[in-house]
Design a protein around this motif. Structure first.
Motif: not given
Lengths: 687, 217
Positions: A229-238
């Motif tokens: 995925l490369g840069g497409e993937f992200f974690f998002e912390i709320d």
């Protein structure tokens, strides 16, 4: 491994337990929540082992924690009497029931003594193997939310004694025997606001769940399942609210495996849920050079490592690394910027008024600073360091735990800054330093303002004294001048009035005599009488002229004196047919001669002229005027018959008068015979 | 008080009305002098004198507004033919010298016997210029220190300087005439010339002072 700092774990007490099915007595069931690990009876569901079962444990009072540590204890003495598959939920319902709203929670950590344990599917854990006794530890995130009850669900699963039938337990009968359920509410002493925060990912993650990033454990980590995925993937912390941050921490997995998967990390903070068009409030590109944090080490990222305002609620993390499966992260920590709460300062036990600055009065011996952290930071063991800084006073930080007093010997007079910093639980000092200007007043006489004031006062006093003196003197001088001027004016006025009024009338009188004499045919005696009258009037005019000349301040010069003496001599002698030769300089020094001196000299001079006219029988008188040294010299030389051996009568009186007049002005008068005949009268007047 | 010569038309500038009338009364008796008008102020005189055209004008120095010295200076421009004689109460040489520089051709003290005043008017009318030794010395001093001509006294003729020198020694006109072997009228003529040169020179010096900003008084 939690973030640094000791935690507080609190046992959660339950007041009731309800199950979908229980094969024993209610008393047996209550033993599960009696808080004692001992006991062989508990919750069992035989024979309904082929159906999912559930139990809810109602808390005696609502609890909040960032993590719950759940313990399942199976001590029924029946071999393998533990669950096959189970999951855990919590509720915030006021009246928790089996039918209430339950939220499944992902275990962040689990451990089993006896059987093996592994996570399966969404929120489910499985136990496998065999053991006479079993203890399972499962940690679930508490999310700092209110929890009123815990729910335990057990699911039938294959693999037991009955191969064709899934059972909820692993015992021979397919049952289990939960003898104790214990929960500890753990509030990790941490200023890490990301701890136990919800984490989601753009794509499925491999190995563990995204919450591994905020579970406070370095042993857990997460990375995208699809390595391409490369840069497409992200974690998002709320972070659950918009927070102004002090620093972020990124931690790599501790086992040292593929550490380069945490590199070229993109971090972005958003205040609102990030959608495509929303710009981050802050973003950074971390370790863009391809380096990576060593296992066990923390990468601290501060505001200045990125751009924008270091604030937000949603933290997105992705990676530009060309390696597959990036980013792989063990832990993400976020630390809010911490402020000191209450603050007081005492000098020798007396509280000082707090303003924008604090002024320490003169002569204070000890200062004490009392720092109280805000309630949200009332964590045991939180460190605060403080120091007084400034005016060449470079003091080391002084460490103190939490708030409380810190004493200082009062520094020398000067301007300081009281600085205080809170240390985050990860060991980082809060970048934002609490600053309070402190002014230690010098003794009154030491204060520059006082010194300046004193100097100014002194100079002022001096100035005013001088000014006063100058003014006084000036005023005196002006007064003198004014007096002089007034006198000058007055003298001029008197002179003019005397001339214009008295002189003019007297002159008029002399003219009138001539008119009468011409108009009327008078008897000879009357003509003689008129002539005497005219003579007296004329003498009166001359005398007046002399007085007025003396009074007139315009004549207070040597040149005028000389002119007037010549004029008098001419006027007196010419009608008597006595020639008046003059030996007089054309120029005179600009020398003032007072009215008194002039008048006395004039009177003496007129006396001398009279003497010459009456007694000398001279035809020529030579008037010599000189300025000799300090004296003004007047000499009358006549060509008369000279002096008798003994002066007598009027002539003697005249000489006495002349001497007296000149003596009165510090001068002298001499009469001497001339070798060529005649006499010399010399008058000296000092100037 | 001869009656042979025609009477001289004069005017008087005098603010002391009593003294002026008394003097005018005497002039009427004398007949040699005809005092037509008495001007109480310099301003009146300045306005009337051009049409009146007296031969001799007796001017008091101290007048209510414009001074006698200034009046003389102005009349010297508007009516140069009018002979101004200063008639003053004061023997203030400096002031009198100023009047002479302004254009007066002689001065008299008010207390001078009226016959002498009449004689002086006649002398002035005849081309004479009464000068006292004090004034003579002022004249000498003036020409000596004058910046109008670097040659100083050379602006005066040899004879003028001789007359001045003798006069400043207090010699009477008669003695000067005798000593210089000249007539009394020649002495008077020289003195008039000296006065004229004094005036011309005074104006030149005043102009130079104006342009050259000389500070010297």
């Amino acid at each position: 491994m939690a973030a640094a700092g000791p935690g507080r774990a609190e046992k959660v007490t339950f007041d009731s337990v309800e199950t979908t099915y229980h094969s024993g007595t209610a008393e047996d069931l209550n033993q599960v929540i009696d808080g004692l690990d001992a006991g062989t009876v508990g919750w069992a569901v035989s024979p309904q082992v082929d159906q999912p079962q559930a139990a809810i444990f109602r808390c005696a009072r609502p609890v909040e924690a960032n993590e719950f540590k759940l313990s399942f204890i199976f001590l029924s003495r029946i071999p393998n009497a533990f669950f096959r598959e189970f999951s855990i939920s919590t509720t915030a319902d006021t009246q928790p029931s089996l039918q209430g709203r339950w939220e499944p929670l992902n275990p962040v950590w689990f451990y089993a003594i006896g059987p093996k344990i592994l996570a399966v599917g969404e929120n489910h854990l499985q136990l496998a193997g065999s053991a006479r006794a079993c203890v399972v530890r499962v940690d679930i995130p508490g999310l700092n939310r209110r929890v009123t009850a815990f729910r335990l669900e057990v699911f039938p699963a294959p693999g037991g004694a009955m191969p064709n039938q899934g059972t909820v337990g692993c015992s021979v009968s397919g049952d289990f025997g939960l003898t104790e359920f214990r929960v500890e509410a753990s509030n990790l002493a941490s200023t890490n606001v990301a701890l136990a925060c919800p984490v989601k990912s753009s794509h499925p993650v491999g190995y563990l769940r995204p919450e591994a990033l905020t579970d406070g454990r370095l042993t857990t980590f997460a990375s995208p399942m699809d390595p391409r995925l490369g840069g497409e993937f992200f974690f998002e912390i709320d972070l659950r609210s918009i927070r102004t941050l002090d620093h972020l921490v990124l931690k790599n997995r501790v086992d040292g495996m593929v550490p380069d998967m945490l590199s070229q990390v993109r971090l972005a903070l958003y205040e609102a849920p990030p959608v495509a068009e929303i710009e981050p409030t802050w973003q950074a590109y971390w370790r863009g050079d391809g380096s990576y944090p060593e296992p066990g080490c923390a990468d601290v990222i501060r505001a200045h490592d990125g751009t924008g305002v270091f604030r937000g609620r949603y933290l997105r993390i992705s990676s530009d690394s060309p390696h597959y499966g990036c980013p792989q992260i063990a832990e993400v920590e976020a630390y809010e910027s911490l402020a000191i709460g209450q603050f007081t300062i005492h000098a020798d036990g007396r509280e000082l008024a707090l303003g924008k600055t604090v002024t320490v009065p003169t002569g204070a011996h000890a200062l004490s600073f009392d720092v109280a952290l805000p309630e949200s930071l009332q964590l045991s063991g939180l460190q605060v360091r403080r120091r007084l800084y400034g005016d060449g006073h470079h003091e080391d930080w002084r460490m103190a735990e939490g708030g409380g007093l810190a004493d200082w010997p009062c520094p020398p007079p000067g301007t300081y800054e009281f600085q205080a910093q809170v240390r985050h639980t990860d060991g980082e000092w809060n970048e934002c330093t609490f600053l309070l200007p402190v002014i230690v007043l010098p003794a009154l006489w030491q204060r520059p303002s006082v010194q300046i004031a004193a100097a100014v006062a002194l100079i002022g006093a001096g100035f005013w004294s001088i000014r006063y003196l100058v003014r006084y003197r000036l005023a005196q001088r002006v007064a003198d001048l004014e007096r002089c001027n007034a006198l000058h004016k007055e003298r001029t006025r008197i002179a003019r009035d005397m001339h214009d009024v008295v002189g003019s009338r007297l002159t008029q009188l002399t003219v009138m005599h001539d008119i009468f004499a011409a108009e009327h045919a008078l008897p000879a005696a009357a003509v003689r009488s008129l002539a005497r009258l005219k003579k007296v009037a004329r003498e009166g005019v001359a005398a007046l002229d002399g007085v007025v000349w003396a009074v007139n301040p315009n004549n207070d010069t040597l040149a005028n004196l000389a002119d007037y003496l010549c004029h008098c001599a001419n006027e007196y002698l010419t009608p008597l047919d006595i020639e008046c030769w003059q030996d007089v300089p054309t120029d005179w020094p600009d020398q003032p001669v007072g009215a008194q001196a002039r008048h006395q000299l004039l009177l003496a001079f007129q006396e001398a002229l009279q003497n010459v006219a009456k007694h000398a029988a001279a035809t020529v008188v030579t008037l010599t005027l000189r300025h000799e040294g300090p004296d003004f010299v007047v000499r009358l030389d006549d060509n008369g018959r000279g002096l008798p051996d003994n002066l007598s009568g009027a002539r003697k009186d005249g000489l006495v008068n002349m001497r007296a007049r000149l003596a009165g002005i510090g001068g002298a008068c001499t009469i001497s015979p001339r070798d060529s005949g005649g006499a010399t009268v010399e008058m000296r007047m000092p100037l | 008080m001869t009656t042979a010569t025609p009477s001289i038309r004069i005017a008087l500038v005098e603010d002391d009305r009593h003294f002026a009338n008394t003097l005018r009364c005497f002039f009427q008796l004398a007949e040699t002098v005809n005092c037509a008008v008495v001007f109480p102020t310099a301003e009146d005189a300045l306005r009337e004198v051009p049409s009146l055209a007296p031969e001799v004008l007796l001017v008091d120095i101290n007048l209510p507004q414009m001074s006698g010295v200034e009046l003389v200076a102005r009349l010297k421009v508007t009516c140069p033919a009018v002979l101004c004689v200063i008639l003053t109460m004061y023997e203030e040489t400096a002031l009198i010298f100023d009047a002479l520089k302004a254009g007066a051709c002689g001065y008299l003290l008010k207390r001078t016997p009226p016959q002498e005043i009449v004689a002086a008017i006649q002398q002035v009318r005849a081309g004479g210029s009464p000068m006292s030794p004090q004034i003579a010395r002022h004249v000498v001093s003036f020409f000596h220190t004058s910046r109008a001509n670097d040659s100083g006294l050379e602006i005066l003729t040899e004879r003028e300087r001789e007359v001045l020198a003798l006069l400043s020694k207090g010699f009477m006109y008669k003695r000067i005439a005798d000593q210089l072997h000249i007539s009394l009228d020649t002495v008077r003529f020289h003195l008039r010339k000296i006065y004229e040169k004094l005036q011309v020179h005074s104006r030149a010096e005043a102009t130079m002072k104006y342009h050259g900003r000389q500070v010297e008084e």
